[in-house]
Design a protein around this motif. Sequence first.
Motif, PDB file in Angstrom:
ATOM      1  N   ALA A 174       2.015   6.991  -6.634  1.00  0.00           N
ATOM      2  CA  ALA A 174       1.046   8.036  -6.967  1.00  0.00           C
ATOM      3  C   ALA A 174       1.616   9.424  -6.663  1.00  0.00           C
ATOM      4  O   ALA A 174       1.445  10.365  -7.451  1.00  0.00           O
ATOM      5  N   ILE A 175       2.320   9.548  -5.545  1.00  0.00           N
ATOM      6  CA  ILE A 175       2.915  10.831  -5.179  1.00  0.00           C
ATOM      7  C   ILE A 175       4.018  11.209  -6.156  1.00  0.00           C
ATOM      8  O   ILE A 175       4.126  12.375  -6.562  1.00  0.00           O
ATOM      9  N   LYS A 209       1.098   4.231  -2.794  1.00  0.00           N
ATOM     10  CA  LYS A 209       0.957   5.663  -2.474  1.00  0.00           C
ATOM     11  C   LYS A 209       2.189   6.432  -2.950  1.00  0.00           C
ATOM     12  O   LYS A 209       2.060   7.531  -3.493  1.00  0.00           O
ATOM     13  N   LYS A 228       2.385  12.487  -9.275  1.00  0.00           N
ATOM     14  CA  LYS A 228       1.873  13.847  -9.061  1.00  0.00           C
ATOM     15  C   LYS A 228       3.023  14.856  -9.059  1.00  0.00           C
ATOM     16  O   LYS A 228       2.913  15.946  -9.631  1.00  0.00           O
ATOM     17  N   GLU A 249       0.838  -1.207   0.000  1.00  0.00           N
ATOM     18  CA  GLU A 249       0.000   0.000   0.000  1.00  0.00           C
ATOM     19  C   GLU A 249       0.871   1.253   0.000  1.00  0.00           C
ATOM     20  O   GLU A 249       0.594   2.209  -0.729  1.00  0.00           O
ATOM     21  N   ALA A 250       1.931   1.229   0.819  1.00  0.00           N
ATOM     22  CA  ALA A 250       2.828   2.387   0.882  1.00  0.00           C
ATOM     23  C   ALA A 250       3.530   2.604  -0.450  1.00  0.00           C
ATOM     24  O   ALA A 250       3.709   3.747  -0.890  1.00  0.00           O
TER      25      ALA A 250
END
Length: 182
Positions: free
Chosen positions: A92-93, A89, A96, A85-86
């Motif tokens: 995704a970061i 994330k 972005k 999960e980390a």
Amino acid sequence: MSKKRGLSLDEKREKMLQIFYESQDFFLLKELEKLGPRKGVISQSVKDVVQSLVDDDLVSKEKIGTSVYFWSLPSCAGNQEEREEALAKLKAIELKHKELKDEMLQYADNDPAAFEAMKNAIDDAHAAANRWTDNIFTLRQWCSNNFPQAKEQLENLYKEVGMTDDFDYLELSPAPLSSVID
């Protein structure tokens, strides 16, 4: 006579993980090959199943001396899920961040730091051009003083390379900078 169907790879992996989770202990491969058949995993396939679990980071493996130990704790499985999960994330970061960085490049022309750097570069270029002009005047003076008989030939050479009578130092005008600011 009915043939007994063997376990699939996923079922074997689950059975071997049960051995680790139930005992919460460290094992040598030989010990796992003895415990595997008790759970329905034939001893010949234990090594491959355990290696697939190690490859998927569900079982840890460490060589200590001449022995290789295997272990897996129930908390490790939870940590593995949290890690995935980390990582998702983080990905995704990072995506972005890349998008925002690309957007910042679109506005780079309006960056005050970039404008100040351009202004400094103009000042440096102006000083360098005048320094070269000064060097040229010094060289012309030296040639005139050391070769007075060739003064006319030198003047013709200067004109051929573009050094006309209006050749002089550059004046720095603030007009181009103010037009950029407005």
